[in-house]
Design an enzyme around this catalytic site. Structure first.
Site, PDB file in Angstrom:
ATOM      1  N   ASN A  14       0.833  -1.215   0.000  1.00 18.64           N
ATOM      2  CA  ASN A  14       0.000   0.000   0.000  1.00 18.64           C
ATOM      3  C   ASN A  14       0.863   1.258   0.000  1.00 18.64           C
ATOM      4  O   ASN A  14       0.526   2.248  -0.643  1.00 18.64           O
ATOM      5  CB  ASN A  14      -0.966  -0.001   1.187  1.00 18.64           C
ATOM      6  CG  ASN A  14      -2.167  -0.873   0.918  1.00 18.64           C
ATOM      7  OD1 ASN A  14      -3.067  -0.480   0.188  1.00 18.64           O
ATOM      8  ND2 ASN A  14      -2.159  -2.088   1.452  1.00 18.64           N
ATOM      9  N   LYS A  65       4.781   3.821  25.923  1.00 12.24           N
ATOM     10  CA  LYS A  65       4.115   4.100  24.649  1.00 12.24           C
ATOM     11  C   LYS A  65       4.079   5.615  24.395  1.00 12.24           C
ATOM     12  O   LYS A  65       4.236   6.082  23.277  1.00 12.24           O
ATOM     13  CB  LYS A  65       2.694   3.536  24.718  1.00 12.24           C
ATOM     14  CG  LYS A  65       1.889   3.716  23.458  1.00 12.24           C
ATOM     15  CD  LYS A  65       0.642   2.866  23.492  1.00 12.24           C
ATOM     16  CE  LYS A  65      -0.177   3.085  22.243  1.00 12.24           C
ATOM     17  NZ  LYS A  65      -1.107   2.006  21.984  1.00 12.24           N
ATOM     18  N   ASN A 107      -6.916   5.072   7.696  1.00 10.57           N
ATOM     19  CA  ASN A 107      -6.454   3.683   7.780  1.00 10.57           C
ATOM     20  C   ASN A 107      -7.147   2.879   6.691  1.00 10.57           C
ATOM     21  O   ASN A 107      -8.264   3.197   6.287  1.00 10.57           O
ATOM     22  CB  ASN A 107      -6.801   3.093   9.149  1.00 10.57           C
ATOM     23  CG  ASN A 107      -6.282   1.670   9.305  1.00 10.57           C
ATOM     24  OD1 ASN A 107      -5.144   1.359   8.915  1.00 10.57           O
ATOM     25  ND2 ASN A 107      -7.092   0.784   9.841  1.00 10.57           N
ATOM     26  N   HIS A 109      -8.405  -1.030   5.814  1.00 16.62           N
ATOM     27  CA  HIS A 109      -8.681  -2.326   6.441  1.00 16.62           C
ATOM     28  C   HIS A 109      -9.171  -3.304   5.369  1.00 16.62           C
ATOM     29  O   HIS A 109     -10.053  -2.953   4.576  1.00 16.62           O
ATOM     30  CB  HIS A 109      -9.737  -2.150   7.537  1.00 16.62           C
ATOM     31  CG  HIS A 109      -9.976  -3.420   8.282  1.00 16.62           C
ATOM     32  ND1 HIS A 109      -9.070  -3.919   9.196  1.00 16.62           N
ATOM     33  CD2 HIS A 109     -10.989  -4.319   8.218  1.00 16.62           C
ATOM     34  CE1 HIS A 109      -9.529  -5.067   9.661  1.00 16.62           C
ATOM     35  NE2 HIS A 109     -10.686  -5.337   9.091  1.00 16.62           N
TER      36      HIS A 109
HETATM   37  C1  GRF Z   1      -3.269  -4.426   4.114  1.00 18.89           C
HETATM   38  O1  GRF Z   1      -4.063  -5.538   3.774  1.00 18.89           O
HETATM   39  C2  GRF Z   1      -4.062  -3.423   4.901  1.00 18.89           C
HETATM   40  O2  GRF Z   1      -5.406  -3.430   4.617  1.00 18.89           O
HETATM   41  C3  GRF Z   1      -3.842  -3.879   6.334  1.00 18.89           C
HETATM   42  O3  GRF Z   1      -2.520  -4.335   6.352  1.00 18.89           O
HETATM   43  C4  GRF Z   1      -2.140  -4.801   5.075  1.00 18.89           C
HETATM   44  C5  GRF Z   1      -0.847  -4.150   4.709  1.00 18.89           C
HETATM   45  O4  GRF Z   1      -0.322  -4.671   3.517  1.00 18.89           O
HETATM   46  N1  GRF Z   1      -4.123  -2.809   7.255  1.00 18.89           N
HETATM   47  P1  GRF Z   1       0.915  -3.957   2.849  1.00 18.89           P
HETATM   48  O5  GRF Z   1       2.020  -3.909   3.894  1.00 18.89           O
HETATM   49  O6  GRF Z   1       0.498  -2.600   2.420  1.00 18.89           O
HETATM   50  O7  GRF Z   1       1.317  -4.820   1.676  1.00 18.89           O
END
Ligand code: GRF
Length: 200
Positions: A14, A65, A107, A109
């Site tokens: 991503n 944290k 984010n 998901h």
């Molecule tokens: C993705 O499937 C996203 O939806 C989730 O974590 C994964 C990350 O994949 N939150 P990448 O590291 O971007 O390949």
């Protein structure tokens, strides 16, 4: 142009999709920083290749944290970051952090929220025998996988699908949907009212 930071802990597909969308002009912003908490993450190599600054901030280097997040905030301020895109960042941000960047943290998901929250969403939908799952881009609030939904796209689970083929379909949808949500956000076209995001 606004500065965006991508937060990632793993593979980074991503991250790469966002970087290439910025290059193609799908949205107008600089991908100025990768925030990563995992020294072994593949995303680090992708950022180096793309010439994007890296803030490698490891939780174990900080006594709390709060201090860990304070370091991240320091790095964000240094780069004048205005928008954060979480892309497989495997840490939950504290309410204090979320408040500082209210409606400025996105984010992605890999399911249609509120179904299949958590870290195994693709597998959970596949194992459950769902016929449809998908992808959600949402604003981040204090609860995990919970904030107001910006965009969703459905992905069908066909009887010929394996977990692997489903995973590929989901990622393909993610790589298209995330840049689109970032574009809407940067263009000021998202109006948040409670749980609802109106696209104007
Ligand atoms: C993705 O499937 C996203 O939806 C989730 O974590 C994964 C990350 O994949 N939150 P990448 O590291 O971007 O390949």
């Amino acid at each position: 142009m606004k500065n965006i930071a991508v937060f990632a802990s793993g593979r980074g597909s991503n991250f790469s999709a966002i970087v290439s969308a910025a290059k193609k002009g799908i949205f107008k912003a600089n991908i100025s920083l990768l925030v990563c908490d995992n020294p072994k993450a593949k995303v680090l190599g992708r950022a180096k290749k793309a010439n994007i600054k890296i803030a490698l901030v490891k939780r174990q280097d900080f006594p709390s944290k709060e201090k860990f997040e304070a370091e991240i905030i320091k790095r964000l301020k240094k780069e004048k970051i205005e928008l954060i895109a979480l892309a497989g960042f495997m840490r939950i941000l504290s309410p204090g952090f979320v408040h500082k960047y209210k409606n400025r943290i996105l984010n992605i998901h890999p399911a249609l929220l509120p179904s299949y929250k958590g870290a195994q969403a693709i597998k959970d939908a596949f194992d459950y025998g769902a016929k449809v799952t998908g992808v959600t881009v949402h604003f981040v609030d204090e609860k995990t996988d919970h904030g107001p939904i910006i965009l969703q796209e459905a992905v069908k689970i066909e009887k010929t699908d394996t977990f692997k083929s489903l995973e590929e379909k989901i990622h393909k949808a993610e790589h298209k949907l995330y840049p689109e949500a970032i574009r809407l956000c940067l263009e000021g076209r998202l109006e948040v009212r409670g749980r609802k995001v109106k696209i104007i």
